[in-house]
Motif scaffolding. Structure first.
Motif, PDB file in Angstrom:
ATOM      1  N   PRO A   1     -14.088   3.365   5.498  1.00  0.00           N
ATOM      2  CA  PRO A   1     -14.109   3.058   4.068  1.00  0.00           C
ATOM      3  C   PRO A   1     -15.293   3.692   3.331  1.00  0.00           C
ATOM      4  O   PRO A   1     -15.151   4.135   2.184  1.00  0.00           O
ATOM      5  CB  PRO A   1     -14.188   1.534   4.029  1.00  0.00           C
ATOM      6  CG  PRO A   1     -13.578   1.090   5.321  1.00  0.00           C
ATOM      7  CD  PRO A   1     -13.949   2.159   6.310  1.00  0.00           C
ATOM      8  N   ALA A   2     -16.447   3.783   3.968  1.00  0.00           N
ATOM      9  CA  ALA A   2     -17.609   4.400   3.325  1.00  0.00           C
ATOM     10  C   ALA A   2     -17.363   5.896   3.095  1.00  0.00           C
ATOM     11  O   ALA A   2     -17.748   6.450   2.052  1.00  0.00           O
ATOM     12  CB  ALA A   2     -18.864   4.188   4.168  1.00  0.00           C
ATOM     13  N   ALA A   3     -16.710   6.543   4.031  1.00  0.00           N
ATOM     14  CA  ALA A   3     -16.405   7.969   3.898  1.00  0.00           C
ATOM     15  C   ALA A   3     -15.374   8.182   2.781  1.00  0.00           C
ATOM     16  O   ALA A   3     -15.478   9.143   2.002  1.00  0.00           O
ATOM     17  CB  ALA A   3     -15.877   8.525   5.215  1.00  0.00           C
ATOM     18  N   ILE A   4     -14.399   7.294   2.708  1.00  0.00           N
ATOM     19  CA  ILE A   4     -13.378   7.395   1.658  1.00  0.00           C
ATOM     20  C   ILE A   4     -14.026   7.205   0.290  1.00  0.00           C
ATOM     21  O   ILE A   4     -13.792   7.992  -0.644  1.00  0.00           O
ATOM     22  CB  ILE A   4     -12.247   6.362   1.886  1.00  0.00           C
ATOM     23  CG1 ILE A   4     -11.520   6.681   3.189  1.00  0.00           C
ATOM     24  CG2 ILE A   4     -11.300   6.340   0.705  1.00  0.00           C
ATOM     25  CD1 ILE A   4     -10.561   5.589   3.651  1.00  0.00           C
ATOM     26  N   LYS A   5     -14.876   6.183   0.168  1.00  0.00           N
ATOM     27  CA  LYS A   5     -15.547   5.917  -1.097  1.00  0.00           C
ATOM     28  C   LYS A   5     -16.437   7.111  -1.476  1.00  0.00           C
ATOM     29  O   LYS A   5     -16.468   7.544  -2.629  1.00  0.00           O
ATOM     30  CB  LYS A   5     -16.378   4.639  -1.001  1.00  0.00           C
ATOM     31  CG  LYS A   5     -16.818   4.110  -2.357  1.00  0.00           C
ATOM     32  CD  LYS A   5     -17.716   2.888  -2.233  1.00  0.00           C
ATOM     33  CE  LYS A   5     -16.918   1.633  -2.182  1.00  0.00           C
ATOM     34  NZ  LYS A   5     -17.765   0.422  -2.261  1.00  0.00           N
ATOM     35  N   SER A   6     -17.127   7.658  -0.498  1.00  0.00           N
ATOM     36  CA  SER A   6     -17.978   8.829  -0.737  1.00  0.00           C
ATOM     37  C   SER A   6     -17.141  10.015  -1.216  1.00  0.00           C
ATOM     38  O   SER A   6     -17.530  10.738  -2.144  1.00  0.00           O
ATOM     39  CB  SER A   6     -18.726   9.194   0.541  1.00  0.00           C
ATOM     40  OG  SER A   6     -19.495  10.338   0.349  1.00  0.00           O
ATOM     41  N   PHE A   7     -15.964  10.210  -0.597  1.00  0.00           N
ATOM     42  CA  PHE A   7     -15.065  11.282  -1.017  1.00  0.00           C
ATOM     43  C   PHE A   7     -14.656  11.090  -2.480  1.00  0.00           C
ATOM     44  O   PHE A   7     -14.659  12.040  -3.264  1.00  0.00           O
ATOM     45  CB  PHE A   7     -13.816  11.322  -0.120  1.00  0.00           C
ATOM     46  CG  PHE A   7     -12.829  12.391  -0.513  1.00  0.00           C
ATOM     47  CD1 PHE A   7     -12.908  13.655   0.047  1.00  0.00           C
ATOM     48  CD2 PHE A   7     -11.835  12.126  -1.452  1.00  0.00           C
ATOM     49  CE1 PHE A   7     -12.009  14.646  -0.321  1.00  0.00           C
ATOM     50  CE2 PHE A   7     -10.939  13.105  -1.828  1.00  0.00           C
ATOM     51  CZ  PHE A   7     -11.020  14.368  -1.262  1.00  0.00           C
ATOM     52  N   LEU A   8     -14.305   9.853  -2.835  1.00  0.00           N
ATOM     53  CA  LEU A   8     -13.861   9.569  -4.206  1.00  0.00           C
ATOM     54  C   LEU A   8     -14.987   9.797  -5.215  1.00  0.00           C
ATOM     55  O   LEU A   8     -14.786  10.422  -6.254  1.00  0.00           O
ATOM     56  CB  LEU A   8     -13.326   8.138  -4.299  1.00  0.00           C
ATOM     57  CG  LEU A   8     -12.036   7.879  -3.512  1.00  0.00           C
ATOM     58  CD1 LEU A   8     -11.761   6.372  -3.425  1.00  0.00           C
ATOM     59  CD2 LEU A   8     -10.857   8.608  -4.140  1.00  0.00           C
TER      60      LEU A   8
END
Length: 184
Positions: free
Chosen positions: A56-63
């Protein structure tokens, strides 16, 4: 093509949307633009999902990165456009002038086409009057005809133009005539 959205994707969208949207709004100050950026970020994520970690942290960072990069790219594009317009000296007022010149050019082409259909003497009078800006007296002397003949040919020529010219063009033509400007 399958357009269905998985439950995990829907939950991800619901959980992260407000954060990404708030971030975009804080960067832009424009709610509508922030929403567009947020939707673009999620669209980019879903298109590249297989390349992003499921963390989830990687996804949020991507967004967040998607939003930031889109703003930076648009800012760069704006700066390039600004530099171009500064170098060319062109501005929005020039755009209005270009539109006027385009309309004027189209008007002249149409008027000239119609004037060339007039009988020879009428054509000469109209061209001398409106294209060269000569007075009735100068036309009379130039063509060796009476002043009444000049007036009659002008009246016939204008009646023909009024009948055959696009109504919008005719109004512009009359406005030009009333300003006593030469057409060429």
């Amino acid at each position: 093509m399958n357009h269905s959205v998985s439950t995990s994707d829907r939950n991800l969208y619901i959980n992260f949307y407000k954060y990404i949207n708030f971030y975009a709004f804080k960067l832009t100050g424009n709610y509508s633009y922030a929403e567009d950026l947020t939707h673009d970020a999620f669209t980019s994520y879903f298109a590249n999902k297989s390349k992003v970690s499921e963390n989830p942290a990687a996804i949020k960072s991507f967004l967040y990165s998607s939003v930031r990069n889109k703003i930076i790219n648009e800012h760069k594009r704006t700066k390039v456009n600004d530099r171009y317009w500064q170098k060319t000296g062109f501005n929005e007022q020039d755009s209005l002038e270009l539109d006027r010149v385009l309309i004027y050019t189209e008007l002249l082409a149409e008027v000239e086409r119609l004037v060339n259909n007039l009988p020879a003497m009428c054509r000469k009078v109209i061209k001398l009057s409106f294209f060269e800006g000569l007075s009735n007296s100068e036309i009379k002397d130039n063509l060796n005809i009476s002043i009444n003949t000049v007036k009659t040919h002008k009246k016939r020529g204008l009646a023909y133009l009024q009948k055959n010219l696009n109504p919008e063009y005719y109004l512009i033509f009359v406005a030009i005539i009333n300003q006593e400007l030469k057409l060429f």
